[in-house]
Structures are given as C-alpha cells and as structure tokens.
Write an enzyme that holds these catalytic residues in place. Structure first.
Site, PDB file in Angstrom:
ATOM      1  N   GLU A  84       1.026  -1.040   0.046  1.00 30.13           N
ATOM      2  CA  GLU A  84      -0.009   0.086  -0.225  1.00 30.13           C
ATOM      3  C   GLU A  84       0.780   1.390   0.081  1.00 30.13           C
ATOM      4  O   GLU A  84       1.911   1.149   0.687  1.00 30.13           O
ATOM      5  CB  GLU A  84      -0.853  -0.060   0.983  1.00 30.13           C
ATOM      6  CG  GLU A  84      -1.620   1.209   1.474  1.00 30.13           C
ATOM      7  CD  GLU A  84      -2.805   1.360   0.640  1.00 30.13           C
ATOM      8  OE1 GLU A  84      -2.625   1.457  -0.516  1.00 30.13           O
ATOM      9  OE2 GLU A  84      -3.886   1.664   1.139  1.00 30.13           O
ATOM     10  N   ASP A  85       0.635   2.279  -0.816  1.00 27.94           N
ATOM     11  CA  ASP A  85       1.481   3.416  -0.859  1.00 27.94           C
ATOM     12  C   ASP A  85       1.271   4.435   0.590  1.00 27.94           C
ATOM     13  O   ASP A  85       2.345   4.576   1.196  1.00 27.94           O
ATOM     14  CB  ASP A  85       0.888   4.249  -2.140  1.00 27.94           C
ATOM     15  CG  ASP A  85      -0.648   4.834  -1.989  1.00 27.94           C
ATOM     16  OD1 ASP A  85      -1.450   4.065  -1.399  1.00 27.94           O
ATOM     17  OD2 ASP A  85      -1.191   5.336  -2.856  1.00 27.94           O
ATOM     18  N   PHE A 105      -1.640  16.406   2.991  1.00 33.72           N
ATOM     19  CA  PHE A 105      -1.973  15.596   1.738  1.00 33.72           C
ATOM     20  C   PHE A 105      -0.566  15.496   1.069  1.00 33.72           C
ATOM     21  O   PHE A 105      -0.119  16.379   0.376  1.00 33.72           O
ATOM     22  CB  PHE A 105      -2.844  16.255   0.677  1.00 33.72           C
ATOM     23  CG  PHE A 105      -3.513  15.098  -0.021  1.00 33.72           C
ATOM     24  CD1 PHE A 105      -4.408  14.361   0.610  1.00 33.72           C
ATOM     25  CD2 PHE A 105      -3.257  15.291  -1.318  1.00 33.72           C
ATOM     26  CE1 PHE A 105      -5.067  13.458  -0.288  1.00 33.72           C
ATOM     27  CE2 PHE A 105      -3.626  14.134  -1.940  1.00 33.72           C
ATOM     28  CZ  PHE A 105      -4.974  13.506  -1.669  1.00 33.72           C
ATOM     29  N   ASP A 121      -4.038   6.095   5.548  1.00 34.53           N
ATOM     30  CA  ASP A 121      -4.752   7.233   6.327  1.00 34.53           C
ATOM     31  C   ASP A 121      -5.989   6.714   7.148  1.00 34.53           C
ATOM     32  O   ASP A 121      -5.513   6.582   8.460  1.00 34.53           O
ATOM     33  CB  ASP A 121      -5.396   7.996   5.150  1.00 34.53           C
ATOM     34  CG  ASP A 121      -5.760   9.450   5.480  1.00 34.53           C
ATOM     35  OD1 ASP A 121      -5.429   9.698   6.781  1.00 34.53           O
ATOM     36  OD2 ASP A 121      -6.515  10.246   4.945  1.00 34.53           O
ATOM     37  N   ARG A 171       1.943  11.858  -9.819  1.00 32.63           N
ATOM     38  CA  ARG A 171       2.330  10.363  -9.659  1.00 32.63           C
ATOM     39  C   ARG A 171       3.868  10.196  -9.858  1.00 32.63           C
ATOM     40  O   ARG A 171       4.535   9.277  -9.307  1.00 32.63           O
ATOM     41  CB  ARG A 171       1.594   9.397 -10.227  1.00 32.63           C
ATOM     42  CG  ARG A 171       0.000   9.499  -9.653  1.00 32.63           C
ATOM     43  CD  ARG A 171      -0.432   7.878 -10.020  1.00 32.63           C
ATOM     44  NE  ARG A 171      -2.080   7.918 -10.174  1.00 32.63           N
ATOM     45  CZ  ARG A 171      -2.592   7.600  -8.960  1.00 32.63           C
ATOM     46  NH1 ARG A 171      -1.981   7.086  -7.815  1.00 32.63           N
ATOM     47  NH2 ARG A 171      -3.908   7.515  -8.890  1.00 32.63           N
TER      48      ARG A 171
HETATM   49  P1  IMP Z   1      -7.446   5.069   3.697  1.00 34.86           P
HETATM   50  O1  IMP Z   1      -8.347   3.967   3.429  1.00 34.86           O
HETATM   51  O2  IMP Z   1      -7.969   6.090   4.332  1.00 34.86           O
HETATM   52  O3  IMP Z   1      -6.447   4.269   4.701  1.00 34.86           O
HETATM   53  O4  IMP Z   1      -6.614   5.641   2.569  1.00 34.86           O
HETATM   54  C1  IMP Z   1      -6.809   4.992   1.235  1.00 34.86           C
HETATM   55  C2  IMP Z   1      -6.143   5.610   0.006  1.00 34.86           C
HETATM   56  O5  IMP Z   1      -6.304   7.122   0.203  1.00 34.86           O
HETATM   57  C3  IMP Z   1      -4.693   5.426   0.062  1.00 34.86           C
HETATM   58  O6  IMP Z   1      -4.254   4.149  -0.641  1.00 34.86           O
HETATM   59  C4  IMP Z   1      -4.144   6.643  -0.958  1.00 34.86           C
HETATM   60  O7  IMP Z   1      -4.289   6.034  -2.332  1.00 34.86           O
HETATM   61  C5  IMP Z   1      -5.180   7.574  -0.828  1.00 34.86           C
HETATM   62  N1  IMP Z   1      -4.659   8.728   0.298  1.00 34.86           N
HETATM   63  C6  IMP Z   1      -4.707   8.898   1.664  1.00 34.86           C
HETATM   64  N2  IMP Z   1      -4.048   9.701   2.138  1.00 34.86           N
HETATM   65  C7  IMP Z   1      -3.308  10.176   0.868  1.00 34.86           C
HETATM   66  C8  IMP Z   1      -2.464  11.364   0.629  1.00 34.86           C
HETATM   67  O8  IMP Z   1      -1.859  11.989   1.423  1.00 34.86           O
HETATM   68  N3  IMP Z   1      -2.159  11.655  -0.610  1.00 34.86           N
HETATM   69  C9  IMP Z   1      -2.374  10.713  -1.752  1.00 34.86           C
HETATM   70  N4  IMP Z   1      -3.182   9.646  -1.472  1.00 34.86           N
HETATM   71  C10 IMP Z   1      -3.499   9.635  -0.326  1.00 34.86           C
HETATM   72 MG    MG Z   2      -3.543   3.851  -2.459  1.00 38.28          MG
END
Ligand code: IMP
Ligand code: MG
Length: 191
Positions: A108-109, A160, A112, A173
């Site tokens: 996973e990148d 962000f 959050d 990207r």
């Molecule tokens: P989560 O489900 O909230 O943990 O995050 C899901 C997805 O939101 C991550 O895999 C990212 O693709 C995107 N995301 C969350 N925070 C960021 C950020 O700071 N920059 C870019 N993408 C983000």
């Molecule tokens: Mg992602």
C-alpha cells in the site's frame, strides 16, 4: 532540481519535500530486506500491489527483495469527500492469482483512515493464504489498524502527500520524491 523548477509539477505547488528520492530509495531497500528476513526460506511469496498508488513503490520494492516471488495487483476504490472517508469500498480489479497456502504481502502506498485495508483484508483472508501481511510506504497513524501493518516505511504527517505514485486528482504520481501539497484540491482518493 528544486521542486519550484520541476516541470512535473505543472501548476501545482508543494509546501515542501518530505522524503527525497534518495531517502525513499534507502528506506525501500531496508523494507525489502526486512520482508526477506521476516519470511521463512520455504515461503511462497506473492506480492500484491494496491493500484494505482503503489505502482512506483511496488516496482522498486520487488526488485530489492532477494528471493523468488510472484507479483499481482488489486484495485479498490474508497469513496469520500476531501479527507473524510465514507467507508464505502469497491473492488475494481481482482487478481486471478490464487492466494491459497501462499504468503501474501499487500503493498500500500499510504494508510490514512485505514478504511481500504480494513475492508480488504478480511476478504482476502477468506481465500486461505498461509499468511497475509501489509507493507505500507507511509502511515499517517490516524487510526490504530487491526492488525497493524507489519512493515512501514515512514510515519507521515497528516497532510496531503503526493509523488512516488501518490496523486492528487491523478496528478503528481511521477514525482521521484514525496512532498506535501500546498492546500488546494484534494478530490482524488481512489487508487
Ligand atoms: P485510507 O483507506 O483512508 O487508509 O486511504 C486509502 C487511500 O487514500 C490510499 O491508498 C491513498 O490512495 C489515498 N490517500 C490517503 N492519503 C493520501 C495522501 O496524503 N495523498 C495521496 N493519496 C492519499
Ligand atoms: Mg492507494
């Protein structure tokens, strides 16, 4: 090259660069080595990248893991507005590869809210992997994930972030480093 002069930014503006390309490269090598050390020699490794955000990280990570492995991708979309996730997740691309009896590392990148992984992990667990682990390059630690990701590159600030695969509205990207975006549009949350 300073970010102000980087033509990849277009009209975008970074508040600052958080992790340089060199810092990322070093950390990715450490993560790859940790994954290799933590797995038994006999484990059948499948590295499963979460699209789209993980594609750059994934490419560098798998090349640094010194053992045979297989690669596949999975794509989910999580819906929400701005930085608040609604918790709705949808599977957009599902790998053909069997997970049964294999050691699966989800790449996973950035984590959050953790919504994506909390939705995805139990669904993948149903497919009978020998073990299912998570390697995340960045973790905002907004929530305490259960289970915790096994390998994390950096504890990221709750800003962000873009670059090295991470986007804002599909842009940025291709930055080779990771930066914090100057406050503006945060509409893209999928991939
Ligand atoms: P989560 O489900 O909230 O943990 O995050 C899901 C997805 O939101 C991550 O895999 C990212 O693709 C995107 N995301 C969350 N925070 C960021 C950020 O700071 N920059 C870019 N993408 C983000
Ligand atoms: Mg992602």
């Amino acid at each position: 090259m300073t970010d102000r002069l980087d033509p990849r930014l277009g009209n975008g503006r970074l508040a600052r660069i958080l992790y340089s390309a060199e810092a990322v490269r070093q950390r990715v090598e450490e993560l790859a080595e940790a994954i290799h050390q933590d797995l038994g020699a006999d484990e059948d490794l499948l590295v499963l990248g979460l699209l789209k955000g993980s594609f750059v990280f994934m490419a560098d990570l798998v090349r640094a893991i010194p053992r045979p492995l297989e690669v596949d991708f999975i794509r989910v979309a999580s819906y929400g507005q701005e930085t608040v996730s609604t918790g709705d997740v949808e599977l957009l691309y599902d790998p053909e590869t069997s997970l049964k009896g294999r050691s699966v590392v989800i790449v996973e990148d950035i984590i959050d809210s953790g919504t994506t992984l909390q939705w995805l992990l139990p669904r993948l667990e149903e497919r009978g992997p020998r073990r299912l682990e998570v390697c995340a390059l960045l973790h905002k630690r907004t929530v305490s994930l259960d289970p915790h990701p096994r390998w994390v590159g950096f504890d990221a600030p709750r800003e962000f972030l873009v670059g090295y695969g991470l986007d804002c509205a599909e842009q940025f990207r291709n930055l080779p480093y990771i930066g914090a975006l100057e406050t503006g549009d945060r509409s893209s949350r999928d991939g």
